[in-house]
Design a protein around this motif. Structure first.
Motif, mmCIF file in Angstrom:
data_model
loop_
_atom_site.group_PDB
_atom_site.id
_atom_site.type_symbol
_atom_site.label_atom_id
_atom_site.label_comp_id
_atom_site.label_asym_id
_atom_site.label_seq_id
_atom_site.Cartn_x
_atom_site.Cartn_y
_atom_site.Cartn_z
ATOM 1 N N GLU A 52 59.541 -84.598 9.975
ATOM 2 C CA GLU A 52 59.940 -85.108 11.290
ATOM 3 C C GLU A 52 61.286 -84.585 11.759
ATOM 4 O OE1 GLU A 52 59.425 -89.304 12.188
ATOM 5 O OE2 GLU A 52 58.463 -89.571 10.249
ATOM 6 N N LEU A 53 62.211 -84.391 10.816
ATOM 7 C CA LEU A 53 63.581 -84.043 11.173
ATOM 8 C C LEU A 53 64.011 -82.737 10.529
ATOM 9 C CD1 LEU A 53 65.431 -87.470 10.697
ATOM 10 C CD2 LEU A 53 64.964 -86.344 12.873
ATOM 11 N N ASP A 54 64.537 -81.821 11.339
ATOM 12 C CA ASP A 54 65.183 -80.671 10.742
ATOM 13 C C ASP A 54 66.639 -81.063 10.456
ATOM 14 O OD1 ASP A 54 66.512 -80.638 13.182
ATOM 15 O OD2 ASP A 54 65.512 -78.818 13.901
ATOM 16 N N GLU A 55 67.432 -80.141 9.938
ATOM 17 C CA GLU A 55 68.800 -80.469 9.549
ATOM 18 C C GLU A 55 69.644 -80.902 10.747
ATOM 19 O OE1 GLU A 55 70.402 -77.175 7.433
ATOM 20 O OE2 GLU A 55 69.107 -77.460 5.691
ATOM 21 N N VAL A 56 69.446 -80.245 11.887
ATOM 22 C CA VAL A 56 70.210 -80.595 13.080
ATOM 23 C C VAL A 56 69.821 -81.986 13.584
ATOM 24 C CG1 VAL A 56 70.676 -79.986 15.486
ATOM 25 C CG2 VAL A 56 70.545 -78.195 13.744
ATOM 26 N N GLY A 57 68.533 -82.265 13.610
ATOM 27 C CA GLY A 57 68.077 -83.566 14.074
ATOM 28 C C GLY A 57 68.559 -84.696 13.187
ATOM 29 N N ALA A 58 68.546 -84.476 11.876
ATOM 30 C CA ALA A 58 69.026 -85.495 10.945
ATOM 31 C C ALA A 58 70.509 -85.757 11.151
ATOM 32 C CB ALA A 58 68.761 -85.064 9.510
ATOM 33 N N ALA A 59 71.274 -84.690 11.326
ATOM 34 C CA ALA A 59 72.712 -84.844 11.542
ATOM 35 C C ALA A 59 72.999 -85.587 12.843
ATOM 36 C CB ALA A 59 73.385 -83.475 11.558
ATOM 37 N N ALA A 60 72.225 -85.280 13.881
ATOM 38 C CA ALA A 60 72.433 -85.945 15.168
ATOM 39 C C ALA A 60 72.122 -87.435 15.083
ATOM 40 C CB ALA A 60 71.549 -85.291 16.231
ATOM 41 N N LEU A 61 71.043 -87.782 14.405
ATOM 42 C CA LEU A 61 70.663 -89.188 14.281
ATOM 43 C C LEU A 61 71.698 -89.969 13.484
ATOM 44 C CD1 LEU A 61 68.657 -91.469 14.692
ATOM 45 C CD2 LEU A 61 67.416 -90.652 12.671
ATOM 46 N N VAL A 62 72.111 -89.410 12.362
ATOM 47 C CA VAL A 62 73.113 -90.092 11.540
ATOM 48 C C VAL A 62 74.431 -90.221 12.291
ATOM 49 C CG1 VAL A 62 74.509 -89.918 9.442
ATOM 50 C CG2 VAL A 62 72.066 -89.405 9.361
#
Length: 214
Positions: free
Chosen positions: A152-162
């Motif tokens: 569901e999440l690439d590295e950029v998406g995970a960083a943005a969510l956190v």
């Protein structure tokens, strides 16, 4: 009791004695005005012993890891079937707000928290350390979130969510601790204010139904 356990207990007593001496001196004389030698003298240890427990005077204001980070990492590791990434983070942060940990309920921990908030407003080294710790923590949470939800999440998406969720809570708590009426709270009152602030900041996410998993 085995010798190793006795040594561990002795080390913990010494560590706490150093931290308590530092807090009392910081409160009485000011952070910048207090020296490592003075802290060691009050704790009845040598300066060499001080540096065996704390790498610097700044480290005295960061004796425990961020409870919200530990809760988030634990929540990711124990995620429930069908739970979405944002739900994992929200559950972790709500749990940390309800139970911020023994180091905050403990009076010494509450005093350290209040001192850190106050000192970070005037001492660049402390504010820089806090910002760096926050950045490292968010990177670690994002890394684990990405691995757990790689579909569901690439590295950029995970960083943005956190960054959005953890940053919102951390920013709100920083302002809370900088308010004069909250910098001398006892552990129980500090616990309650953390819970209230965390719940208020997370409300927009909590009020939005999670999207179904795809």
């Amino acid at each position: 009791m085995p010798p190793s356990a006795l040594r561990d207990r002795k080390r913990e007593r010494t560590r706490r004695a150093i931290l308590l001496a530092a807090v009392e001196l910081f409160e009485a004389n000011g952070y910048e005005e207090t020296t490592v030698a003075e802290i060691a003298a009050v704790a009845e240890v040598g300066t060499r012993t001080f540096f065996n427990y704390f790498a610097s005077k700044e480290e005295l204001l960061f004796p425990e890891p961020d409870e919200r980070v530990r809760a988030a990492v634990a929540a990711i590791a124990t995620r429930r079937p069908g739970e979405r990434p944002v739900e994992v983070l929200l559950r972790a942060l709500r749990a940390a707000g309800d139970n911020p940990g023994e180091h905050l309920v403990d009076d010494l921990g509450a005093r350290v928290t209040a001192l850190r908030a106050r000192v970070s407003r005037t001492v660049p080294a402390v504010s820089g350390r806090a910002a760096h710790a926050q950045l490292v923590a968010q990177r670690e949470i994002a890394r684990q979130l990405h691995h757990a939800f790689a579909h569901e999440l690439d590295e950029v998406g995970a960083a943005a969510l956190v960054g959005a969720v953890v940053g919102a809570v951390s920013g709100a708590l920083t302002v809370l601790f900088q308010q004069p009426q909250h910098t001398v709270d006892d552990g129980e009152r500090l616990h309650r204010k953390i819970h209230e602030t965390t719940s208020r900041v997370l409300q927009p996410w909590l009020a939005t139904p999670a999207e179904p998993a795809r």
